[in-house]
Design a protein around this motif. Structure first.
Motif, PDB file in Angstrom:
ATOM      1  N   THR A  36       3.539 -14.364  -1.377  1.00  0.00           N
ATOM      2  CA  THR A  36       2.932 -15.506  -0.683  1.00  0.00           C
ATOM      3  C   THR A  36       3.841 -16.065   0.403  1.00  0.00           C
ATOM      4  O   THR A  36       3.388 -16.846   1.238  1.00  0.00           O
ATOM      5  CB  THR A  36       2.599 -16.630  -1.691  1.00  0.00           C
ATOM      6  OG1 THR A  36       3.818 -17.096  -2.303  1.00  0.00           O
ATOM      7  CG2 THR A  36       1.651 -16.132  -2.762  1.00  0.00           C
ATOM      8  N   PHE A  37       5.123 -15.707   0.382  1.00  0.00           N
ATOM      9  CA  PHE A  37       6.048 -16.188   1.410  1.00  0.00           C
ATOM     10  C   PHE A  37       5.882 -15.431   2.724  1.00  0.00           C
ATOM     11  O   PHE A  37       6.300 -15.894   3.770  1.00  0.00           O
ATOM     12  CB  PHE A  37       7.504 -16.032   0.938  1.00  0.00           C
ATOM     13  CG  PHE A  37       7.819 -16.780  -0.328  1.00  0.00           C
ATOM     14  CD1 PHE A  37       7.079 -17.877  -0.713  1.00  0.00           C
ATOM     15  CD2 PHE A  37       8.869 -16.375  -1.142  1.00  0.00           C
ATOM     16  CE1 PHE A  37       7.360 -18.570  -1.880  1.00  0.00           C
ATOM     17  CE2 PHE A  37       9.174 -17.058  -2.313  1.00  0.00           C
ATOM     18  CZ  PHE A  37       8.417 -18.158  -2.672  1.00  0.00           C
ATOM     19  N   MET A  38       5.264 -14.236   2.652  1.00  0.00           N
ATOM     20  CA  MET A  38       5.154 -13.377   3.825  1.00  0.00           C
ATOM     21  C   MET A  38       3.926 -13.737   4.652  1.00  0.00           C
ATOM     22  O   MET A  38       2.994 -14.371   4.158  1.00  0.00           O
ATOM     23  CB  MET A  38       5.049 -11.911   3.380  1.00  0.00           C
ATOM     24  CG  MET A  38       6.213 -11.409   2.551  1.00  0.00           C
ATOM     25  SD  MET A  38       5.857  -9.762   1.870  1.00  0.00           S
ATOM     26  CE  MET A  38       5.546  -8.834   3.381  1.00  0.00           C
ATOM     27  N   PRO A  39       3.894 -13.335   5.935  1.00  0.00           N
ATOM     28  CA  PRO A  39       2.659 -13.460   6.716  1.00  0.00           C
ATOM     29  C   PRO A  39       1.544 -12.687   6.027  1.00  0.00           C
ATOM     30  O   PRO A  39       1.693 -11.508   5.724  1.00  0.00           O
ATOM     31  CB  PRO A  39       3.028 -12.841   8.071  1.00  0.00           C
ATOM     32  CG  PRO A  39       4.516 -12.937   8.140  1.00  0.00           C
ATOM     33  CD  PRO A  39       5.007 -12.810   6.736  1.00  0.00           C
ATOM     34  N   GLN A  40       0.422 -13.343   5.785  1.00  0.00           N
ATOM     35  CA  GLN A  40      -0.615 -12.741   4.962  1.00  0.00           C
ATOM     36  C   GLN A  40      -1.409 -11.644   5.670  1.00  0.00           C
ATOM     37  O   GLN A  40      -2.181 -10.938   5.038  1.00  0.00           O
ATOM     38  CB  GLN A  40      -1.568 -13.838   4.457  1.00  0.00           C
ATOM     39  CG  GLN A  40      -0.886 -14.865   3.576  1.00  0.00           C
ATOM     40  CD  GLN A  40      -0.240 -14.246   2.337  1.00  0.00           C
ATOM     41  OE1 GLN A  40      -0.950 -13.699   1.492  1.00  0.00           O
ATOM     42  NE2 GLN A  40       1.077 -14.317   2.222  1.00  0.00           N
ATOM     43  N   ASP A  41      -1.268 -11.541   6.996  1.00  0.00           N
ATOM     44  CA  ASP A  41      -2.035 -10.542   7.732  1.00  0.00           C
ATOM     45  C   ASP A  41      -1.189  -9.336   8.158  1.00  0.00           C
ATOM     46  O   ASP A  41      -1.602  -8.559   9.013  1.00  0.00           O
ATOM     47  CB  ASP A  41      -2.678 -11.174   8.972  1.00  0.00           C
ATOM     48  CG  ASP A  41      -1.637 -11.821   9.889  1.00  0.00           C
ATOM     49  OD1 ASP A  41      -0.467 -11.912   9.478  1.00  0.00           O
ATOM     50  OD2 ASP A  41      -2.014 -12.235  11.006  1.00  0.00           O
ATOM     51  N   GLU A  57      -0.820  -5.606   3.362  1.00  0.00           N
ATOM     52  CA  GLU A  57      -2.109  -4.970   3.116  1.00  0.00           C
ATOM     53  C   GLU A  57      -1.936  -3.603   2.459  1.00  0.00           C
ATOM     54  O   GLU A  57      -2.726  -3.221   1.581  1.00  0.00           O
ATOM     55  CB  GLU A  57      -2.869  -4.827   4.442  1.00  0.00           C
ATOM     56  CG  GLU A  57      -3.323  -6.154   5.039  1.00  0.00           C
ATOM     57  CD  GLU A  57      -4.036  -5.976   6.365  1.00  0.00           C
ATOM     58  OE1 GLU A  57      -4.254  -4.806   6.756  1.00  0.00           O
ATOM     59  OE2 GLU A  57      -4.374  -6.993   7.010  1.00  0.00           O
ATOM     60  N   ASP A  58      -0.904  -2.873   2.868  1.00  0.00           N
ATOM     61  CA  ASP A  58      -0.631  -1.575   2.259  1.00  0.00           C
ATOM     62  C   ASP A  58      -0.275  -1.713   0.778  1.00  0.00           C
ATOM     63  O   ASP A  58      -0.676  -0.882  -0.051  1.00  0.00           O
ATOM     64  CB  ASP A  58       0.503  -0.869   3.002  1.00  0.00           C
ATOM     65  CG  ASP A  58       0.105  -0.440   4.403  1.00  0.00           C
ATOM     66  OD1 ASP A  58      -1.111  -0.360   4.669  1.00  0.00           O
ATOM     67  OD2 ASP A  58       1.007  -0.199   5.232  1.00  0.00           O
ATOM     68  N   ARG A  70      -1.901  -0.977  -4.743  1.00  0.00           N
ATOM     69  CA  ARG A  70      -2.114  -1.569  -6.070  1.00  0.00           C
ATOM     70  C   ARG A  70      -3.531  -1.283  -6.565  1.00  0.00           C
ATOM     71  O   ARG A  70      -3.757  -1.041  -7.754  1.00  0.00           O
ATOM     72  CB  ARG A  70      -1.847  -3.074  -6.007  1.00  0.00           C
ATOM     73  CG  ARG A  70      -1.857  -3.774  -7.351  1.00  0.00           C
ATOM     74  CD  ARG A  70      -1.457  -5.229  -7.186  1.00  0.00           C
ATOM     75  NE  ARG A  70      -0.080  -5.332  -6.748  1.00  0.00           N
ATOM     76  CZ  ARG A  70       0.367  -6.256  -5.904  1.00  0.00           C
ATOM     77  NH1 ARG A  70      -0.466  -7.144  -5.390  1.00  0.00           N
ATOM     78  NH2 ARG A  70       1.635  -6.291  -5.555  1.00  0.00           N
ATOM     79  N   ASP A  71      -4.500  -1.301  -5.646  1.00  0.00           N
ATOM     80  CA  ASP A  71      -5.880  -1.001  -6.028  1.00  0.00           C
ATOM     81  C   ASP A  71      -6.028   0.454  -6.470  1.00  0.00           C
ATOM     82  O   ASP A  71      -6.808   0.774  -7.382  1.00  0.00           O
ATOM     83  CB  ASP A  71      -6.823  -1.271  -4.843  1.00  0.00           C
ATOM     84  CG  ASP A  71      -6.909  -2.758  -4.516  1.00  0.00           C
ATOM     85  OD1 ASP A  71      -6.641  -3.567  -5.418  1.00  0.00           O
ATOM     86  OD2 ASP A  71      -7.242  -3.098  -3.364  1.00  0.00           O
ATOM     87  N   ILE A  72      -5.275   1.353  -5.836  1.00  0.00           N
ATOM     88  CA  ILE A  72      -5.374   2.774  -6.156  1.00  0.00           C
ATOM     89  C   ILE A  72      -4.666   3.103  -7.469  1.00  0.00           C
ATOM     90  O   ILE A  72      -5.219   3.755  -8.358  1.00  0.00           O
ATOM     91  CB  ILE A  72      -4.786   3.624  -5.010  1.00  0.00           C
ATOM     92  CG1 ILE A  72      -5.632   3.445  -3.734  1.00  0.00           C
ATOM     93  CG2 ILE A  72      -4.749   5.101  -5.402  1.00  0.00           C
ATOM     94  CD1 ILE A  72      -5.023   4.100  -2.512  1.00  0.00           C
ATOM     95  N   LEU A  73      -3.422   2.615  -7.589  1.00  0.00           N
ATOM     96  CA  LEU A  73      -2.600   2.962  -8.751  1.00  0.00           C
ATOM     97  C   LEU A  73      -2.820   2.042  -9.941  1.00  0.00           C
ATOM     98  O   LEU A  73      -2.456   2.386 -11.066  1.00  0.00           O
ATOM     99  CB  LEU A  73      -1.115   2.946  -8.367  1.00  0.00           C
ATOM    100  CG  LEU A  73      -0.677   3.918  -7.274  1.00  0.00           C
ATOM    101  CD1 LEU A  73       0.812   3.758  -6.991  1.00  0.00           C
ATOM    102  CD2 LEU A  73      -0.997   5.370  -7.681  1.00  0.00           C
TER     103      LEU A  73
END
Length: 467
Positions: free
Chosen positions: A136-141, A146-147, A152-155
Motif C-alpha cells: 500500500t506504500f507504493m504507487p498503486q498504478d 500489477e505484475d 498471485r492470481d496465477i500461483l
C-alpha cells in the motif's frame, strides 16, 4: 564610534544566538529518541535531522548575519528611504498586538480548550490503526505492482514463511514422518491462510509415485537428485531442513497472529530432539514494520524527557524548563486526533512524527519564551512582555513555519502514498506548532510566570522587575 549596522549585528548575536543555541540543543536531544529505534533507517533519520540543525545554525550565524551586515552597511541610505517595509512591519505587529490582547482576555478558555482537545486527541491516537502492508506504500498504478497481483492470481500466493528444523539426521524415519505429517496438516488446520506446502518429505513422495519411501529407497532417491535441487530443502550435512509454507497475502497484524499460532502449532507433538523455528522474509518484514510503528509513544516521551533535562540544566528551574514542552504535549494530542478523525493510519514514516513535533515545536516555543523573559528582566509587566514577544518574534516564527510548510508541501505530489501521507501530516503538525506557539503559549506564560524566579531572586510574577 560604532554605526547602526555594527550595533544591530552585535545585538542580534548577543541576544538571539543564546536563545537559538538553547533551542538547538533542546531539539537535538529530542531527536536522540530516534536513536533508540531498533531500525537503522530511523536512526539514520535522527542523525540527519541533528546534522541538518547544526549546519543551519552555523550557516545562520556565520553566513547569514554577515550578509545582513553587509547589506545594511553598504546600502543603509536606500534602506532609510524605504518607508514601505517599515509600514508593512507596523501593520503585522498591530495584528499580532490585537491577537495577543484577545489571547490575554481568553487565556483560561484557551488553556481549557487545549487540554480537552489534546486529551481527546490522545484517546483517538491510541485507537488509530497502523498500516503495515508494504504494497500500500507504493504507487498503486505501477506495472510492477500489477505484475505481483497477476502472479498471485496465477500461483495462488507470492508470500511464504519457512519452518526451519534441525536434528542429528533429518533423514531418519521419525523426522521424515513428522515432516510428512506437518506438511499435510498445515493446509487442513489453516485453510484460510495456507495455500500450499513443500518439503523434503513431499519431494521424496513425488519421486516415489506418491508414497513415502523407506530408508534405503530414500538414500537412493537423494543420491540421484541434483545437488542444486536438494539445497532448496536440506543442507549438505543433513542435519537441517526447510519446510516452505505458501500463504495468502496478509496485513502485518494478521501475519503476526498467524506466525504466533504457527509457532505454537509446530511445538505440539514435535519429537524432543527436533528444534524448529518459523522464519523467512515475511517474518522479517512483519518484525521490521512492527518495530517501525510500535514504540512511537516511547520515542515521543523519551524525547520530551531528554528535552526537559537539558532545559532544566540550562535554566535551573523546573517550571521554566517545562513551559516550552507543554504546548508540544498539546500538539501530540491534536495530531493523533486528526489521524483518528480522518482515518489516517500510522506508517513507518508518520510513526516518527512525535520527534519532528518536538524538534519544530520546541524551537518556536523557546524563542517566544526567551523574548518574554528578556522583556520581564527589563521591568515589563506580564501583559506587556508577552505583547512584545508575540509582536517581535511572532513574525519570524510565522515566516519560519510557512517556509517549512512550503518545503514539505513537495511531498504531497509524490506517487508514493507513504510519502504523501507523511508530507500531509507534517504540514498539519507545523500548523499546530504555529497555533500552539502563537496562541496557547502566551496564555501558559501569563499563568505560569508567577512561579518562575528571575536572576537576583525576584519573582518574575511581580508587577515590576529590576532590569
Amino acid at each position: 564610534m560604532e554605526n547602526r549596522s555594527t550595533r544591530s549585528t552585535k545585538k542580534t548575536v548577543t541576544m538571539m544566538a543564546p536563545a537559538i543555541l538553547t533551542a538547538l540543543l533542546a531539539t537535538a536531544v529530542g531527536f536522540l529518541a530516534l536513536y533508540t529505534s531498533p531500525v537503522p533507517m530511523i536512526q539514520d533519520f535522527g542523525k540527519m535531522l541533528t546534522i541538518g540543525m547544526v549546519v543551519s545554525f552555523i550557516v545562520g550565524l556565520f553566513i547569514l548575519i554577515p550578509i545582513l551586515f553587509t547589506r545594511d552597511h553598504f546600502f543603509i541610505k536606500s534602506i532609510k528611504k524605504n518607508g514601505k517595509a517599515k509600514c508593512e512591519h507596523s501593520k503585522v505587529e498591530k495584528l499580532f498586538g490585537i491577537l495577543t490582547n484577545l489571547i490575554i482576555k481568553l487565556k483560561w478558555l484557551i488553556i481549557f480548550t487545549a487540554i480537552v482537545t489534546a486529551t481527546a486527541g490522545i484517546w483517538g491516537d491510541l485507537n488509530t490503526g497502523v498500516e503495515t502492508d508494504v504494497e500500500t506504500f507504493m504507487p498503486q498504478d505501477t506495472q510492477e505492482l500489477e505484475d505481483i497481483h497477476r502472479l498471485r492470481d496465477i500461483l495462488g500466493t507470492t508470500d511464504q514463511v519457512s519452518i526451519m528444523y534441525s536434528t542429528d539426521n533429518v533423514l531418519d524415519e521419525e523426522t521424515l514422518g513428522w515432516t510428512e505429517e506437518l506438511t499435510a496438516s498445515l493446509p487442513q488446520d489453516f485453510p484460510s491462510v495456507v495455500v500450499d506446502t513443500n518439503s523434503l518429505s513431499a519431494l521424496l513422495k513425488q519421486a516415489n509415485e506418491g508414497e513415502m519411501p523407506d530408508q534405503e529407497e530414500t538414500a537412493d532417491i537423494l543420491s540421484d537428485m541434483p545437488e542444486e535441487q536438494l539445497k532448496l530443502f536440506v543442507n549438505k550435512d543433513r542435519d537441517s531442513a526447510i519446510l516452505n509454507v505458501g500463504i495468502e497475502h496478509l496485513e502485518a497484524e494478521e501475519l503476526q497472529n498467524f506466525i504466533t499460532e504457527m509457532k505454537a502449532y509446530i511445538s505440539q507433538d514435535r519429537p524432543e530432539d527436533i528444534d524448529a523455528i518459523v522464519t523467512g522474509k515475511s517474518v522479517l518484514d512483519v518484525e521490521m514494520v512492527t518495530a517501525l510503528t510500535t514504540g512511537r509513544y516511547k520515542m515521543t516521551l523519551l524525547g520530551m524527557g531528554l528535552v526537559f533535562m537539558v532545559l532544566l540544566l540550562i535554566y535551573r528551574h523546573p517550571v521554566k524548563a517545562f513551559i516550552p514542552l507543554l504546548p508540544i504535549l498539546f500538539i501530540v494530542g491534536w495530531s493523533g486526533g486528526i489521524m483518528y478523525l480522518f482515518g489516517i493510519n500510522y506508517t513507518p514514516l508518520t510513526a516518527t512524527l512525535g520527534a519532528l513535533i518536538i524538534g519544530i515545536g520546541t524551537e518556536f516555543t523557546i524563542l517566544i519564551m526567551e523574548r518574554f523573559y528578556e522583556e520581564r528582566r527589563k521591568g515589563s509587566e506580564r501583559q506587556e512582555a508577552i505583547m512584545i514577544a508575540n509582536q517581535k518574534i511572532g513574525k519570524a516564527i510565522f515566516a519560519s513555519a510557512f517556509t517549512t510548510i512550503g518545503g514539505f508541501s513537495a511531498l504531497l505530489v509524490s506517487d508514493f502514498v507513504i510519502l504523501s501521507n507523511f508530507g500531509m501530516m507534517t504540514l498539519v503538525n507545523i500548523s499546530f506548532a504555529l497555533i500552539s506557539t502563537i496562541i496557547v503559549l502566551p496564555a501558559i506564560l501569563i499563568l505560569l510566570d508567577r512561579f518562575v524566579q528571575l536572576k537576583g531572586g525576584e519573582e518574575s510574577g511581580s508587577d515590576t522587575v529590576m532590569g
